[in-house]
Design a protein around this motif. Structure first.
Motif, PDB file in Angstrom:
ATOM      1  N   PRO A  19       0.727  -1.111   0.034  1.00  0.00           N
ATOM      2  CA  PRO A  19      -0.107   0.072   0.091  1.00  0.00           C
ATOM      3  C   PRO A  19       0.852   1.217  -0.015  1.00  0.00           C
ATOM      4  CG  PRO A  19      -0.157  -1.094   1.997  1.00  0.00           C
ATOM      5  CD  PRO A  19       0.652  -2.041   1.212  1.00  0.00           C
ATOM      6  N   SER A  20       0.197   2.107  -0.505  1.00  0.00           N
ATOM      7  CA  SER A  20       1.081   3.606  -0.861  1.00  0.00           C
ATOM      8  C   SER A  20       1.431   4.300   0.569  1.00  0.00           C
ATOM      9  CB  SER A  20       0.275   4.600  -1.437  1.00  0.00           C
ATOM     10  OG  SER A  20       0.590   5.715  -1.225  1.00  0.00           O
ATOM     11  N   SER A  21       0.703   3.990   1.593  1.00  0.00           N
ATOM     12  CA  SER A  21       0.874   4.509   2.828  1.00  0.00           C
ATOM     13  C   SER A  21       2.076   3.984   3.386  1.00  0.00           C
ATOM     14  CB  SER A  21      -0.135   4.643   3.849  1.00  0.00           C
ATOM     15  OG  SER A  21      -0.389   3.226   4.039  1.00  0.00           O
ATOM     16  N   ARG A  22       2.161   2.605   3.086  1.00  0.00           N
ATOM     17  CA  ARG A  22       3.234   1.756   3.616  1.00  0.00           C
ATOM     18  C   ARG A  22       4.616   2.203   2.936  1.00  0.00           C
ATOM     19  NH1 ARG A  22       4.639  -3.922   3.037  1.00  0.00           N
ATOM     20  NH2 ARG A  22       5.110  -4.736   5.349  1.00  0.00           N
ATOM     21  N   GLN A  23       4.598   2.119   1.444  1.00  0.00           N
ATOM     22  CA  GLN A  23       5.601   2.673   0.650  1.00  0.00           C
ATOM     23  C   GLN A  23       6.433   3.905   1.106  1.00  0.00           C
ATOM     24  OE1 GLN A  23       4.566   2.385  -3.401  1.00  0.00           O
ATOM     25  NE2 GLN A  23       4.320   0.154  -3.405  1.00  0.00           N
ATOM     26  N   ARG A  24       5.449   4.713   1.468  1.00  0.00           N
ATOM     27  CA  ARG A  24       5.835   6.242   1.703  1.00  0.00           C
ATOM     28  C   ARG A  24       6.431   6.387   3.150  1.00  0.00           C
ATOM     29  NH1 ARG A  24       1.109  10.027   0.656  1.00  0.00           N
ATOM     30  NH2 ARG A  24      -0.001   8.128   0.974  1.00  0.00           N
ATOM     31  N   GLY A  25       6.320   5.341   3.830  1.00  0.00           N
ATOM     32  CA  GLY A  25       6.716   5.247   5.219  1.00  0.00           C
ATOM     33  C   GLY A  25       6.088   6.339   6.199  1.00  0.00           C
ATOM     34  N   LEU A  26       4.784   6.459   6.065  1.00  0.00           N
ATOM     35  CA  LEU A  26       4.176   7.218   6.907  1.00  0.00           C
ATOM     36  C   LEU A  26       3.952   6.757   8.315  1.00  0.00           C
ATOM     37  CD1 LEU A  26       1.067   8.510   4.478  1.00  0.00           C
ATOM     38  CD2 LEU A  26       3.374   9.817   4.828  1.00  0.00           C
ATOM     39  N   LYS A  27       3.820   7.871   9.233  1.00  0.00           N
ATOM     40  CA  LYS A  27       3.664   7.316  10.573  1.00  0.00           C
ATOM     41  C   LYS A  27       2.159   6.775  10.853  1.00  0.00           C
ATOM     42  CE  LYS A  27       4.249   9.399  15.041  1.00  0.00           C
ATOM     43  NZ  LYS A  27       4.595  10.622  15.785  1.00  0.00           N
ATOM     44  N   ARG A  28       1.896   5.663  10.627  1.00  0.00           N
ATOM     45  CA  ARG A  28       0.480   5.102  10.528  1.00  0.00           C
ATOM     46  C   ARG A  28      -0.122   4.569  11.735  1.00  0.00           C
ATOM     47  NH1 ARG A  28       0.975   0.836   6.297  1.00  0.00           N
ATOM     48  NH2 ARG A  28       2.658   0.209   7.579  1.00  0.00           N
ATOM     49  N   PHE A  29       0.907   3.836  12.536  1.00  0.00           N
ATOM     50  CA  PHE A  29       0.490   3.320  13.823  1.00  0.00           C
ATOM     51  C   PHE A  29       1.251   3.832  14.885  1.00  0.00           C
ATOM     52  CE2 PHE A  29      -0.515   0.280  10.403  1.00  0.00           C
ATOM     53  CZ  PHE A  29      -1.811   0.302  10.795  1.00  0.00           C
ATOM     54  N   GLN A  30       0.693   4.175  15.777  1.00  0.00           N
ATOM     55  CA  GLN A  30       1.215   5.052  16.964  1.00  0.00           C
ATOM     56  C   GLN A  30       2.053   3.755  17.814  1.00  0.00           C
ATOM     57  OE1 GLN A  30       2.085   7.852  17.382  1.00  0.00           O
ATOM     58  NE2 GLN A  30       1.808   8.668  19.412  1.00  0.00           N
ATOM     59  N   ALA A  31       3.419   4.367  18.204  1.00  0.00           N
ATOM     60  CA  ALA A  31       3.952   3.408  19.318  1.00  0.00           C
ATOM     61  C   ALA A  31       3.528   3.947  20.585  1.00  0.00           C
ATOM     62  CB  ALA A  31       5.631   3.468  19.198  1.00  0.00           C
ATOM     63  N   ASN A  32       3.764   3.273  21.655  1.00  0.00           N
ATOM     64  CA  ASN A  32       3.273   3.675  23.006  1.00  0.00           C
ATOM     65  C   ASN A  32       3.886   5.152  23.346  1.00  0.00           C
ATOM     66  OD1 ASN A  32       1.782   1.487  23.225  1.00  0.00           O
ATOM     67  ND2 ASN A  32       3.006   0.569  24.867  1.00  0.00           N
ATOM     68  N   PRO A  33       3.277   5.993  23.881  1.00  0.00           N
ATOM     69  CA  PRO A  33       3.783   7.414  23.556  1.00  0.00           C
ATOM     70  C   PRO A  33       4.472   7.516  24.932  1.00  0.00           C
ATOM     71  CG  PRO A  33       1.548   7.485  23.662  1.00  0.00           C
ATOM     72  CD  PRO A  33       1.765   6.078  23.374  1.00  0.00           C
ATOM     73  N   GLU A  34       4.161   6.914  25.923  1.00  0.00           N
ATOM     74  CA  GLU A  34       4.736   7.086  27.119  1.00  0.00           C
ATOM     75  C   GLU A  34       4.555   5.790  28.016  1.00  0.00           C
ATOM     76  OE1 GLU A  34       1.459   9.505  29.794  1.00  0.00           O
ATOM     77  OE2 GLU A  34       2.477  10.427  28.468  1.00  0.00           O
TER      78      GLU A  34
END
Ligand SMILES: [Zn+2]
Ligand SMILES: [Zn+2]
Length: 676
Positions: free
Chosen positions: A557-572
């Motif tokens: 998928p394009s969003s994956r190819q472009r390396g977008l920040k799609r899923f949040q890592a645990n913020p704190e």
């Protein structure tokens, strides 16, 4: 409602009474009051006895709260003062929610006001005036020249800027405003507003709100209000008094506010609802979910999307009572909550279609295959009208066609699209072109990009590890499985709600055929399987298609190819929803930390379901494999994946024993405690 003066944590004699300021009231009393006022739902609330409140909590000049401090935080264009000891007032993890809401209301305002000939001026966007000038420049074609000339002849186009009252603008209600942060951000960041009512049931919260409104110089736009949000909304049922935007962001479930909300939002108005009761919505107690939302939740890999659909079902059903119906603009599952943005319309004829928009879900307890059963049938009749009739079912036999196990029944849930993709595209475009406007712009861009790639007409999804763990085989890479589905002529997408989702219009029989083909490449030893297990039953059938796992370009998928920040890592560390303010002797911070640690550990315990447990174990690297001594091969319950995620794209089924499996992060990495 009175905080007893004898409670030691409530008030304590201070050493220097002269320095006590009116604002330094004890916030732990406020916590208690918030808890009672807002969270004891279903109990009748008498008129607020403000005199008693004052007497009970205000330092009278002789007493001073222990270790009391205030904190000022800045978020977006707002500065908010809130009491240190009271965490319920500010959860930094929700900044994404608030940024996104500002972005959504801005686009909603742009559309609504454009219809009235008003252009909104969004901070950071190219100036509206300049656009008009550009249109009249000679390089433009004739049509645009003409348009530009017309505009030039007229008075200057009307515009609306942030912080200004727009007489024809949106009337906004924030029902459960607490510190007022959200309302103040609307006033300072969203153009085209007529008024913002920031309501809370607690007198103390409203006091705090007043201070924050003054501090941010938005008193002309933001009106603090102290009322039960339901009563306030019921008082605004009349068409002329409705709100154009209602935002409900409660602690826990908004269920008890929805009946009032669907009546108090204007025709075509926007209703924004947050639910943080994810344990309920994700199937931990289906019966509680039913009592709140009128639908049975299921424990499912797709539980986050199902939560969104459950909330939409509930909203539509409540609107239907009043000849109204909802149209979702954007539905987001993020962190530890779900958030839906819907428009509410009125129409007796259109309400008839609502039954056919809802579906029950039959989910196999053995292999997880699911089937939808619509509650009603809407078919095209002559003259472009719809004919309504009873639906036919059930869609499944008593036993699962793949594994012979029984089905669980969930729903009804909203089975129509979760988003208005044209609207999402507008928000995405505006945020992408103006990334400086929001602190979380990058994440908004990533999440909305995945949403635009989601198959809009395919509810729910499977997950990669669910498919492989059910038949105890090696996990294909996401690209391999997606390629196989595409080669077989089906569509497939990700879901923003789950990292390794496989959302596809392929029937479950095709999915299992593909997995059977995959298993042939690296066979599972049959003697290790019980004959009644789903794995044995599924693998004892020959696939009816020859799956092709060769990677296709369009599988990524394009969003994956472009390396977008799609899923949040645990913020704190130990993050999650802030607990409700609660009475009690312990210092709030201490209790919160303890509770979060408890929840965090609870999450990490292996799950009971064997398939889920296997998938969970597969997420840990095999120590023996690392040392080169593991004799289990692909049968090993631990992961033999090399650490590099890049390798997944090149992997082919022929090098199976070393084939890197898509390595899902630790279970729940994309979600908060208690979400599953
Ligand atoms: Zn099954
Ligand atoms: Zn091993």
């Amino acid at each position: 409602m009175i905080c007893p003066p004898s409670v030691p944590t409530c008030r304590r004699p201070g050493p220097n009474p002269a320095s006590v300021h009116r604002d330094q009231f004890d916030f732990r009393c406020l916590e208690r009051r918030l808890y009672r006022a807002r969270f004891m739902e279903g109990q009748p609330q008498g008129p607020p006895n403000s005199a008693a409140m004052e007497n009970g909590t205000e330092p009278d000049g002789e007493e001073r709260p222990p270790g009391f401090q205030e904190t000022t935080i800045t978020e977006g264009a707002a500065r908010i003062v809130f009491p240190n000891a009271n965490e319920v007032f500010y959860n930094p993890v929700q900044e994404f929610n608030r940024d996104l809401t500002c972005a959504v209301i801005t686009e909603f305002a742009r559309i609504q006001l454009a219809a009235k000939g008003i252009q909104i001026k969004v901070p950071g966007e190219k100036d509206v005036q300049k656009v008009v000038v550009d249109l009249s420049e000679p390089k433009e074609d004739k049509a645009e020249l003409k348009e530009g000339a017309n505009l030039a002849l007229e008075d200057q186009p009307r515009t609306a800027a942030v912080g200004e009252i727009c007489e024809e603008g949106l009337r906004v209600l924030e029902g459960l405003a607490a510190s007022g942060l959200r309302s103040i951000r609307f006033a300072r960041e969203v153009p085209g507003l007529r008024s913002v009512v920031a309501n809370d049931a607690s007198a103390r919260a409203v006091d705090l709100m007043r201070r924050n409104v003054q501090l941010n110089e938005v008193a002309h736009l933001v009106q603090p209000s102290q009322a039960d949000a339901r009563m306030l909304m019921y008082q605004h049922q009349k068409a002329s008094e409705r709100f154009d935007v209602i935002d409900l962001d409660p602690y826990g479930s908004p269920a008890s506010f929805l009946d009032a909300a669907v009546q108090a939002v204007s025709e075509g108005g926007l209703l924004c609802v947050t639910c943080t009761d994810m344990a309920v919505l994700a199937g931990n107690s289906g019966e509680t979910c039913y009592s709140k939302y009128g639908a049975m939740a299921l424990k499912s890999r797709a539980c986050h999307e199902m939560a969104l659909r459950t909330v939409l079902h509930s909203l539509d059903l409540r609107a239907n009572c009043y000849q109204r119906f909802v149209v979702p603009l954007l539905s987001i599952s993020a962190d530890f909550y779900v958030r839906v943005f819907v428009r509410v319309f009125t129409g007796q004829a259109k309400v008839k279609a609502s039954a056919s928009k809802q579906a029950l879900v039959f989910q196999c307890v053995g292999c997880g295959a699911f089937h939808l059963q619509r509650l009603g049938k809407a078919s095209a009749a002559s003259g472009g009208r719809l004919k309504f009739s009873a639906a036919c079912g059930p869609p499944v036999a008593p036993e699962c066609e793949h594994c012979g196990q029984r089905h669980q029944l969930g729903g009804p849930m909203w089975a129509e699209p979760l988003h208005d993709l044209e609207f999402v595209g507008r928000v995405l475009e505006a945020v992408s072109a103006n990334p400086g406007r929001f602190h979380t712009a990058e994440r908004i861009r990533g999440v909305l990009s995945v949403i635009t790639e989601e198959l809009p007409d395919v509810p729910l999804y499977y997950t990669l590890d669910q498919l492989s763990s059910t038949i105890h085989c090696n996990t294909p890479s996401l690209l391999q499985l997606r390629s196989a589905l595409l080669h077989a002529g089906f569509r497939v997408s990700l879901s923003h709600a789950c990292k390794n989702a496989v959302k596809t219009d392929a029937p479950s029989s095709t999915l299992w055929d593909i997995m059977r083909c995959w298993e042939k490449e690296c066979p599972v030893k049959r003697e290790r399987l019980s004959e009644s297990s789903p794995a044995f039953r599924i693998l004892s059938v020959e696939p009816r298609l020859q799956a092709n796992f060769t990677i296709r370009d369009d599988a990524n998928p394009s969003s994956r190819q472009r390396g977008l920040k799609r899923f949040q890592a645990n913020p704190e560390a130990n993050w999650g929803p802030r607990p409700r303010a609660r009475p009690g002797g312990k210092a709030a911070g201490e209790t919160v930390e303890e509770r979060r640690r408890l929840l965090q550990n609870k999450r990490k315990e292996p799950v009971e379901d064997p398939a889920e447990r296997a998938a969970w174990l597969k997420t840990f690297p095999c120590k023996r494999f690392k040392e080169g001594t593991c004799q289990q091969g692909h049968q090993c319950c631990y992961s033999h994946s090399p650490p590099s995620p890049k390798a997944t794209a090149e992997a082919t089924p022929t090098d199976c024993p070393e084939a890197p499996s898509q390595n899902p992060a630790e279970p729940g990495a994309a979600t908060g405690p208690g979400t599953e």
